[in-house]
Enzyme design. Structure first.
Site, PDB file in Angstrom:
ATOM      1  N   LYS A 111       0.817  -1.216   0.000  1.00  0.00           N
ATOM      2  CA  LYS A 111       0.000   0.000   0.000  1.00  0.00           C
ATOM      3  C   LYS A 111       0.850   1.266   0.000  1.00  0.00           C
ATOM      4  O   LYS A 111       0.486   2.269  -0.611  1.00  0.00           O
ATOM      5  CB  LYS A 111      -0.936  -0.004   1.209  1.00  0.00           C
ATOM      6  CG  LYS A 111      -2.030  -1.064   1.113  1.00  0.00           C
ATOM      7  CD  LYS A 111      -2.979  -0.990   2.303  1.00  0.00           C
ATOM      8  CE  LYS A 111      -4.099  -1.999   2.166  1.00  0.00           C
ATOM      9  NZ  LYS A 111      -5.060  -1.941   3.285  1.00  0.00           N
ATOM     10  N   LYS A 194      -7.130  -9.051  -7.176  1.00  0.00           N
ATOM     11  CA  LYS A 194      -8.338  -9.150  -6.366  1.00  0.00           C
ATOM     12  C   LYS A 194      -9.331  -8.043  -6.736  1.00  0.00           C
ATOM     13  O   LYS A 194      -8.934  -6.913  -7.027  1.00  0.00           O
ATOM     14  CB  LYS A 194      -7.965  -9.025  -4.881  1.00  0.00           C
ATOM     15  CG  LYS A 194      -9.112  -9.252  -3.911  1.00  0.00           C
ATOM     16  CD  LYS A 194      -8.609  -9.175  -2.475  1.00  0.00           C
ATOM     17  CE  LYS A 194      -9.744  -9.338  -1.484  1.00  0.00           C
ATOM     18  NZ  LYS A 194      -9.280  -9.261  -0.078  1.00  0.00           N
ATOM     19  N   LYS A 197     -12.412  -2.096  -4.463  1.00  0.00           N
ATOM     20  CA  LYS A 197     -13.070  -0.793  -4.657  1.00  0.00           C
ATOM     21  C   LYS A 197     -12.062   0.289  -5.035  1.00  0.00           C
ATOM     22  O   LYS A 197     -12.442   1.357  -5.509  1.00  0.00           O
ATOM     23  CB  LYS A 197     -13.818  -0.403  -3.377  1.00  0.00           C
ATOM     24  CG  LYS A 197     -14.986  -1.319  -3.046  1.00  0.00           C
ATOM     25  CD  LYS A 197     -15.765  -0.834  -1.837  1.00  0.00           C
ATOM     26  CE  LYS A 197     -15.013  -1.023  -0.541  1.00  0.00           C
ATOM     27  NZ  LYS A 197     -14.898  -2.444  -0.146  1.00  0.00           N
TER      28      LYS A 197
END
Length: 332
Positions: A111, A194, A197
């Protein structure tokens, strides 16, 4: 009876991946376990959020869980930030967590990316908060996806370190629950990633609030290959997009992948995709309608959350008091 804890981020309009990978599996757990389901808004703010949108997304997440079958009369449903024991225990546990353990967490590396030096402390330390989420309730089992197993292993390590330091058996070591035929739903645009959103393309995912027309369009545009569906599961191994769509169908129809292939072997995607669309719409449309109905009644949602907050506080505050006693905090 086992105590099950799981949380979901209020990052706006939950997806088919959230439903199949988590929520659908939570629903039957309510019958034979003491379940706590949490909207983890503290985790959400590790990435900058618009306050108004965060509040809206939190309500949508609550409505989505209830519409999908989470029963506030059977389970404790609450918002993380409304139970302060999560944050308090997180600080205590951070004092028993070596930096080396956090440095091994792959999700922070993923991230933060190249901007690691600019990443916030919360993004780095949130696995400790995740451990606190579980341990403040002495949860025995945690439903997790494959990508969350490392965090649960850290939770077990932290619980063990705390127990050993004080020579107590205070925290149970929670076990993972990896269930369901679709533990990891992949992007409709890239079967190796994956469903998320955060993907810039809305066509990579199906939202629980998508209407039938939108779902049909997204499935039509879903990436596939030119070959028909095979008879043998092994022939899907190098066809990630095909495997993903077949897995989604099986999960929604409560069928195994081999059984789906028996029904559609040698079928082209021009036949399979409409069948998949019809199935998705038949499952998600009632959920969508219920979400919209619930969002029109915020008072009812607030009442559910207030009851869940009180239930969560009753458990967490007793445990936190015992932990504070072990640590040596002075009490009046």
């Amino acid at each position: 009876m086992s105590r099950v804890f799981s949380g979901i981020q209020p990052s706006g309009n939950l997806t088919l991946g959230n439903y199949l990978g988590a929520i659908k599996n939570w629903v039957p757990m309510q019958d034979n376990n003491n379940c706590l389901f949490c909207i983890v808004d503290l985790h959400a703010i590790t990435i900058p959020q618009d306050p108004g949108l965060l509040r809206q997304a939190t309500r949508e997440a609550v409505a989505s869980l209830i519409a999908s079958g989470i029963n506030p009369k059977k389970s404790t449903l609450f918002i993380q930030s409304q139970v302060s024991a999560h944050s308090e225990l997180s600080w205590i546990l951070s004092c028993f967590t070596p930096l080396g353990w956090l440095n091994r967490m792959t999700q922070f590396k993923d991230k933060a990316g190249k901007n690691r030096e600019q990443a916030c402390l919360g993004l780095y330390a949130y696995p400790v908060l995740m451990a606190a989420d579980v341990l403040i309730y002495k949860a025995t089992h945690v439903p997790v996806g494959e990508d969350q197993k490392q965090h649960l292993e850290l939770t077990r390590d932290i619980a063990g370190a705390f127990n050993r330091y004080f020579n107590v058996d205070h925290f149970p070591l929670p076990e993972p629950l990896i269930q369901g035929p679709a533990p990891r739903v992949m992007s409709l645009r890239d079967g190796t990633r994956k469903m998320s959103k955060s993907d810039p393309s809305d066509f990579s995912r199906i939202h629980l609030l998508d209407d039938a027309e939108t779902i049909a369009l997204k499935i039509r545009k879903a990436k596939t290959d030119p070959n028909p569906l095979p008879y043998d599961v092994k022939e899907l191994e190098n066809r990630p997009e095909a495997q993903n769509l077949v897995t989604i169908y099986g999960a929604l129809a409560n069928k195994t992948v081999p059984d789906v292939l028996k029904d559609f072997a040698e079928a082209p995607f021009s036949i399979f995709k409409p069948a998949l669309t019809e199935l998705i719409v038949s499952v998600l449309n009632p959920i969508r309608e219920d979400i919209l109905r619930l969002l029109k009644d915020p008072h009812m949602l607030d009442l559910c959350l207030r009851e869940g907050k009180e239930q969560a506080q009753e458990i967490s505050e007793k445990n936190l008091s015992e932990i504070q006693e072990l640590v040596g905090f002075l009490k009046n």
